[in-house]
Design an enzyme around this catalytic site. Structure first.
Site, PDB file in Angstrom:
ATOM      1  N   GLY A 228      33.832  37.055  28.171  1.00 23.10           N
ATOM      2  CA  GLY A 228      32.563  36.683  28.633  1.00 23.10           C
ATOM      3  C   GLY A 228      32.612  35.699  29.785  1.00 23.10           C
ATOM      4  CB  SER A 229      30.009  33.602  31.314  1.00 28.18           C
ATOM      5  OG  SER A 229      30.059  32.511  30.499  1.00 28.18           O
ATOM      6  N   GLY A 233      33.897  30.181  28.725  1.00 24.20           N
ATOM      7  CA  GLY A 233      35.434  30.455  28.392  1.00 24.20           C
ATOM      8  C   GLY A 233      36.044  28.931  28.723  1.00 24.20           C
ATOM      9  CD  GLU A 250      41.090  39.509  29.894  1.00 24.28           C
ATOM     10  OE1 GLU A 250      40.583  39.505  30.916  1.00 24.28           O
ATOM     11  OE2 GLU A 250      42.252  39.800  29.635  1.00 24.28           O
ATOM     12  CB  CYS A 284      35.070  42.049  33.777  1.00 22.86           C
ATOM     13  SG  CYS A 284      34.550  41.668  32.024  1.00 22.86           S
TER      14      CYS A 284
HETATM   15  C1  UN1 Z   1      35.165  45.022  31.472  1.00 20.44           C
HETATM   16  O1  UN1 Z   1      34.615  45.209  32.576  1.00 20.44           O
HETATM   17  O2  UN1 Z   1      34.590  44.121  30.822  1.00 20.44           O
HETATM   18  O3  UN1 Z   1      38.463  49.134  33.359  1.00 20.44           O
HETATM   19  C2  UN1 Z   1      36.111  45.955  30.963  1.00 20.44           C
HETATM   20  C3  UN1 Z   1      37.419  49.532  33.149  1.00 20.44           C
HETATM   21  C4  UN1 Z   1      37.048  49.581  31.763  1.00 20.44           C
HETATM   22  C5  UN1 Z   1      37.020  48.278  31.051  1.00 20.44           C
HETATM   23  C6  UN1 Z   1      36.418  47.194  31.780  1.00 20.44           C
HETATM   24  N1  UN1 Z   1      37.903  50.379  30.967  1.00 20.44           N
HETATM   25  O4  UN1 Z   1      36.615  49.429  33.801  1.00 20.44           O
END
Ligand code: UN1
Length: 501
Positions: A228-229, A233, A250, A284
């Site tokens: 999350g953010s 975190g 993450e 992310c």
């Molecule tokens: C995420 O962006 O939170 O690599 C995970 C990727 C995906 C997983 C992303 N398999 O874009």
């Protein structure tokens, strides 16, 4: 009639002790209510933890290859239900069907990988410095793992955490994001049908500030994994630090794609469209910065705005749609605010920059849509160049060469993913070494990690752990070291060795 869903606690589907519920709505059509889900309280969590302890006692003693067989069955059931789950996921999360299918597939891949790990879960046997003595290590389960997951990968990310945690012999308490409780429900159904002992998994819906917090603060939950953010975190990190908990974080990203003058521009164009606007920029790993070599800057920008302007916005269930809605109103608000900030900082809106207009009564009217947006004239250090937006907004920066591109890439607080398009093998290897990110792609966009490789970032993206692949098994197990001395005498390490130079 709106369906009312339950938590899964102590081996049963049960209503929350609070009697309180929240609504789960379709982000492409806010009149479409998927269901009511429990807004649980600390008492629900307390019961879940008491039950998970019993689950742990049983599961931690189950041989790892047998635990793997349960995960094998989980993978098979996910294969059978891939389309059904993908449709449900698109309805509640918004991304297009090809992507929700990919999300389920990532869960399937993670399940099958975990299943085979049950017959590895390697420890080591190494020589002892003394005769008639063995020295070795093996992996033990830890206890209850608290898993707090985000909305953008409603199935894949929970499985990244849950399957390795289970394979290692832990019990899990699952607190999914409030935006995607239905996918979480479907996943737990699969686990139970696959034969996981019921007290090994607990699903507790509710708010992060109540259920998530109680999970993090509970002394009987020694392992926490959070995606999350960066702000949340950091506060979870402070609590876990004080309580000596094992924590995997993450968090945010500000990922850049760098396109050099010798790159295959058509390939780079396909890459940036997918990296920046896939999942409506809500990954992310999304490409949120595009660093262009000055020699191809104008040409590539023209190619980009022409193609990005044609991307079809719409509900993810519609086969023609390429870009779905944002997750909710605040997300759209945040995107709009960042576009205003960019303008104030002197950047230009080359494309998009608004809520789609002229759709009265149309298919975009009741969803959280925002046009794919390209910002040009962005300078290193501007807020839109530094901060995570989590939407379909791409900031374009000009660089004079690879060295400057790498510097700009690295000069942010995050470090998840980066991408370089070039045909120069020397430059590519230099970038692979010097880019400060946990993942680097060469001639591919910043998104698209595969489930059997380590995933995670450096700097404020993470705290040093990796999900996925082989490394995550270290996180969910405790190493125990064992010495067996069968010499029948006291042999003192470092003292009774036979040779001292
Ligand atoms: C995420 O962006 O939170 O690599 C995970 C990727 C995906 C997983 C992303 N398999 O874009």
């Amino acid at each position: 009639m709106t369906e009312t869903f339950k938590n899964f606690i102590a081996g049963d589907w049960v209503a929350p002790s609070t009697g309180d519920y929240f609504e789960d709505r379709n982000p492409a059509d806010w009149n479409d209510v998927i269901g009511r889900f429990p807004r649980s309280g600390p008492d629900d969590l307390q019961r879940a933890i008491a039950s998970a302890k019993r689950g742990f006692a049983q599961w931690s003693k189950t041989p790892a290859p047998i635990r793997g067989q349960v995960l094998q069955r989980v993978g098979q059931l996910l294969v059978e239900r891939k389309d059904v789950i993908a449709r449900a996921m698109t309805r509640e999360m918004g991304k297009v069907l090809a992507e929700t299918g990919g999300d389920v597939q990532e869960g399937i891949d993670t399940a099958f990988y975990a299943a085979t790990e049950g017959r590895r879960l390697f420890g080591r046997v190494v020589p002892s410095e003394l005769r008639n003595k063995w020295a070795m290590s093996y992996r033990r389960p830890i206890g209850i793992a608290g898993l707090i997951t985000p909305f953008n990968f409603p199935l894949a990310i929970p499985t990244w955490k849950m399957f390795p945690a289970l394979l290692c012999g832990n019990a899990v308490i699952f607190k999914p994001a409030e935006d995607v409780p239905h996918t979480a429900h479907l996943l737990v159904e699969v686990l139970l049908e696959a034969g996981l002992p019921p007290e090994v998994v607990q699903l507790v819906h509710g708010q992060g500030s109540v259920v998530g917090r109680a999970l993090v603060e509970h002394p009987d939950v020694p392992v926490i994994s959070f995606t999350g953010s960066t702000e949340t975190g950091a506060s979870i990190g402070a609590t876990c630090g004080k309580m000596h908990k094992r924590l995997s974080l993450e968090m945010g990203g500000k990922n850049a794609m760098m396109v050099m003058e010798d790159a295959d521009l058509d390939l780079a164009l396909d890459g940036v469209l997918w990296g920046a606007f896939g999942t409506t920029g809500q990954r992310c790993t999304a490409t949120s910065r595009l660093i262009l070599h000055e020699k191809i800057h104008d040409k590539f920008l023209q190619m980009l705005t022409a193609r990005a302007g044609k991307l079809r916005l719409g509900p993810g269930l519609d086969a023609k749609t390429e870009v779905g809605p944002l997750i909710h109103e605040e997300a759209r608000q945040k995107v709009a605010e960042y576009v205003d900030i960019a303008k104030k900082e002197g950047a230009s809106v080359a494309l998009g920059g608004r809520i789609p207009q002229g759709d009265k009564g149309g298919r975009l009217e009741c969803g959280w849509f925002y046009e794919p947006t390209v910002l040009t004239g962005v300078k290193p250090g501007m807020r839109v160049e530094q901060e995570e937006i989590f939407g379909p907004v791409l900031a374009v920066i000009k660089a004079k060469d690879l060295t400057e591109a790498i510097r700009v890439n690295n000069d942010v607080k995050y470090g998840l993913s980066s991408s370089l398009y070039t045909r120069d093998v020397n430059g590519a290897f230099r970038a692979m070494t010097d880019l400060d990110t946990g993942i680097t792609y060469v001639n591919a966009p910043t998104i698209g990690a595969e489930a059997h490789l380590p995933f995670g970032g450096v700097k404020q993206t993470g705290n040093g752990h990796r999900e996925g692949g082989w490394e995550v098994y270290d996180f969910y197990s405790e190493t125990k070291t064992i010495y067996v001395d069968y010499s029948g005498t006291l042999q003192r390490a470092q003292i009774d060795t036979e040779f001292s130079p």
